[in-house]
Scaffold this active site. Sequence first.
Site, PDB file in Angstrom:
ATOM      1  N   HIS A  72      49.114 -34.533  22.996  1.00  0.00           N
ATOM      2  CA  HIS A  72      50.230 -33.461  22.968  1.00  0.00           C
ATOM      3  C   HIS A  72      51.432 -34.228  22.508  1.00  0.00           C
ATOM      4  O   HIS A  72      52.050 -33.565  21.739  1.00  0.00           O
ATOM      5  CB  HIS A  72      50.364 -32.924  24.521  1.00  0.00           C
ATOM      6  CG  HIS A  72      49.164 -32.099  25.005  1.00  0.00           C
ATOM      7  ND1 HIS A  72      48.761 -32.590  26.393  1.00  0.00           N
ATOM      8  CD2 HIS A  72      48.533 -30.995  24.608  1.00  0.00           C
ATOM      9  CE1 HIS A  72      47.614 -31.708  26.418  1.00  0.00           C
ATOM     10  NE2 HIS A  72      47.571 -30.982  25.571  1.00  0.00           N
ATOM     11  N   LYS A 124      42.677 -20.116  33.922  1.00  0.00           N
ATOM     12  CA  LYS A 124      42.641 -21.591  34.464  1.00  0.00           C
ATOM     13  C   LYS A 124      43.177 -21.686  35.840  1.00  0.00           C
ATOM     14  O   LYS A 124      44.189 -21.197  36.067  1.00  0.00           O
ATOM     15  CB  LYS A 124      43.395 -22.576  33.289  1.00  0.00           C
ATOM     16  CG  LYS A 124      42.833 -22.498  31.855  1.00  0.00           C
ATOM     17  CD  LYS A 124      43.389 -23.682  31.122  1.00  0.00           C
ATOM     18  CE  LYS A 124      42.905 -23.702  29.732  1.00  0.00           C
ATOM     19  NZ  LYS A 124      43.618 -24.780  28.862  1.00  0.00           N
ATOM     20  N   ARG A 157      42.162 -30.682  17.045  1.00  0.00           N
ATOM     21  CA  ARG A 157      41.349 -31.854  17.273  1.00  0.00           C
ATOM     22  C   ARG A 157      40.245 -32.096  16.112  1.00  0.00           C
ATOM     23  O   ARG A 157      39.417 -33.202  15.770  1.00  0.00           O
ATOM     24  CB  ARG A 157      40.935 -32.295  18.556  1.00  0.00           C
ATOM     25  CG  ARG A 157      41.946 -32.602  19.736  1.00  0.00           C
ATOM     26  CD  ARG A 157      41.459 -32.307  20.891  1.00  0.00           C
ATOM     27  NE  ARG A 157      40.867 -31.345  21.398  1.00  0.00           N
ATOM     28  CZ  ARG A 157      40.646 -30.596  22.404  1.00  0.00           C
ATOM     29  NH1 ARG A 157      40.732 -31.419  23.694  1.00  0.00           N
ATOM     30  NH2 ARG A 157      40.239 -29.432  22.665  1.00  0.00           N
TER      31      ARG A 157
END
Length: 161
Positions: A17, A41, A90
């Site tokens: 991050h 979440k 990613r």
Amino acid sequence: MKVAVYPGSFDPVTYGHLDIIQRASEMFDKVIVAVMCNSAKTPLFTLDERVKMLKESIGNLNNVEIKSFDGLLIDYCKDQGIHIIVRGLRAITDFEYELQIAQVNRELSHNQVDTVFLTTNIKYSYLSSSVVKEIASYNGDITPCVPKNVEDALYQKYGLR
């Protein structure tokens, strides 16, 4: 002035991050790191804890602000007058999901908000907040993954060290 928002739950913030934040800060006049409440979440850290960890982790990036928000990102962008979203990628699997979200955000904003994708530095491509939490929960070494303040907070949450 070119302002971009880098949204996420940051539960916790990782070097991946921070790499995206650093690079975005070099591309835009101002970067708002928007720590969001994600109803899908269950975070380990409270919203305030995540904001605090980010503020402690970004160092001397004068054009970066850490804020929190709840609700749709596109509404936040509209309220703040932001037209650029920054997202990190990613792997190819991230792209499929992120592309869909970018297209939805563009449509909901009536073509007023674009998403810029930054590929993660290869040395952080394995990192995710979930992986870091997993390693920490077993008292593993997370020093290559997160700053010291985050490492300490994680071990404290798990009652370790």
